[in-house]
Structures are given as structure tokens and as C-alpha cells.
Design a protein around this motif. Structure first.
Motif, mmCIF file in Angstrom:
data_model
loop_
_atom_site.group_PDB
_atom_site.id
_atom_site.type_symbol
_atom_site.label_atom_id
_atom_site.label_comp_id
_atom_site.label_asym_id
_atom_site.label_seq_id
_atom_site.Cartn_x
_atom_site.Cartn_y
_atom_site.Cartn_z
ATOM 1 N N THR A 135 0.764 -1.138 -0.043
ATOM 2 C CA THR A 135 -0.078 0.169 -0.010
ATOM 3 C C THR A 135 0.863 1.430 0.051
ATOM 4 O OG1 THR A 135 -0.097 -0.019 2.478
ATOM 5 C CG2 THR A 135 -1.973 -1.124 1.047
ATOM 6 N N LEU A 176 0.500 5.341 1.138
ATOM 7 C CA LEU A 176 -0.254 6.287 2.174
ATOM 8 C C LEU A 176 -0.204 7.770 1.899
ATOM 9 C CD1 LEU A 176 0.671 4.144 5.311
ATOM 10 C CD2 LEU A 176 -1.366 3.885 3.875
ATOM 11 N N ARG A 206 -5.845 9.102 6.513
ATOM 12 C CA ARG A 206 -4.862 8.780 5.579
ATOM 13 C C ARG A 206 -5.858 8.222 4.341
ATOM 14 N NH1 ARG A 206 -1.892 5.206 9.363
ATOM 15 N NH2 ARG A 206 -0.343 6.948 10.367
ATOM 16 N N SER A 226 -5.295 5.733 1.428
ATOM 17 C CA SER A 226 -4.613 4.587 0.819
ATOM 18 C C SER A 226 -4.674 3.788 -0.337
ATOM 19 C CB SER A 226 -4.464 3.664 2.016
ATOM 20 O OG SER A 226 -5.824 2.799 1.853
#
Length: 160
Positions: A105, A107, A115, A117
């Protein structure tokens, strides 16, 4: 977004849990098929483990995995010979499976506790059973739920 039965499909779901030291996550999650469901269904879930890097920076990264199980159903038309005539019949195939879904991922920190993602990974599925030392797969198409996955999400909570 993923591939199910060789068709690009959309899933919706989520996960919740606890973050330790702003770097490790443990929890549970689940997903279900929501697009192109004509004659198809799929649901799965399990334990989710995740690691985060650079959590106090604007851009970060992570790795996530889901381990658990699920079920899928699909409808197929088959040709059957009945008393010398060929006819089409609809059959429904159901399969329970175990799942392992690793993902990397990226971010983007929007605020202290929010956040964005985006991730990419692969969903490995299988089914069957063991009898002492032998493995028996559970019928045709038992890997039709495996496929590449892409995700986009919003992480809410915590932050330092």
C-alpha cells in the motif's frame, strides 16, 4: 477491483482493528462482490495484519495481508443429453474456500488522523480437504476466486 471467474469485478468491504506504535495493525475485515452479480456471489473475510512505514510523513507505505475464508456461487449453463435430445440446463456451483491476500500500500497523510491509501496485491484461494497425507480438491473451477486486487481506502483514527 479484482478478477472473479475471469471477469473484472468490484468488491466493497472494510476492516477494523487496533494500531500499535503507529506502525502495526491487527484486526478483522470482510469483502463482498457488488458488481456484475448476475448469477454470481462471493463473500470472504478474516484476520487482517498490517505494517505501516513513515506514518508521520506526508507520504508513507505499508504491507497488509488478510487470512481467512469465504464462499462463492456462480450459475452456469450446461448442455445435457436427455432421451436423445440436447437441452441447456442451468446449474449452480457453490464453493467454500480459504483465502490469503497480501497487498502493498501507498499512504497519503491528509490530517493527523486521516490517511488515503491505495494498494495492489493478489488473492490466493483454495479449497479441498486432507485425508491423512492426501489432498483432494473440491471439484472443477476451485481456483476461480483467485485474482489480482487493487484497492483504494480511507484510514480513520489515531495519529500522532
Amino acid at each position: 477491483i479484482t478478477e472473479v471467474d475471469h471477469k473484472t469485478s468490484g468488491l466493497v468491504g472494510g476492516y477494523a482493528g487496533v494500531v500499535f506504535a503507529d506502525a502495526f495493525f491487527i484486526g478483522g475485515g470482510g469483502y463482498g462482490l457488488v458488481t456484475d452479480t448476475h448469477g454470481r456471489e462471493m463473500f470472504y473475510g478474516g484476520m487482517v495484519l498490517q505494517w505501516f512505514g513513515r506514518t508521520n510523513e506526508t507520504f508513507g507505505y505499508g504491507a497488509k495481508m488478510l487470512m481467512g475464508g469465504g464462499t462463492s456461487e456462480s450459475t452456469h449453463v450446461v448442455r445435457v443429453m436427455d432421451r436423445g435430445r440436447v437441452t441447456n440446463q442451468t446449474v449452480q456451483y457453490r464453493q467454500d474456500f480459504y483465502v490469503f491476500e497480501p497487498e502493498v500500500t501507498a499512504l497519503v497523510r491528509l490530517t493527523k488522523s486521516l490517511r488515503l491509501s491505495a494498494g495492489a496485491g493478489y488473492r490466493f484461494t483454495g479449497s479441498g480437504w486432507y485425508d491423512h497425507y492426501d489432498y483432494y480438491p473440491s471439484g472443477p473451477g476451485h481456483s476461480g476466486s483467485s485474482g489480482w486486487v487493487g484497492s483504494i481506502g480511507l484510514q480513520i483514527g489515531g495519529g500522532s
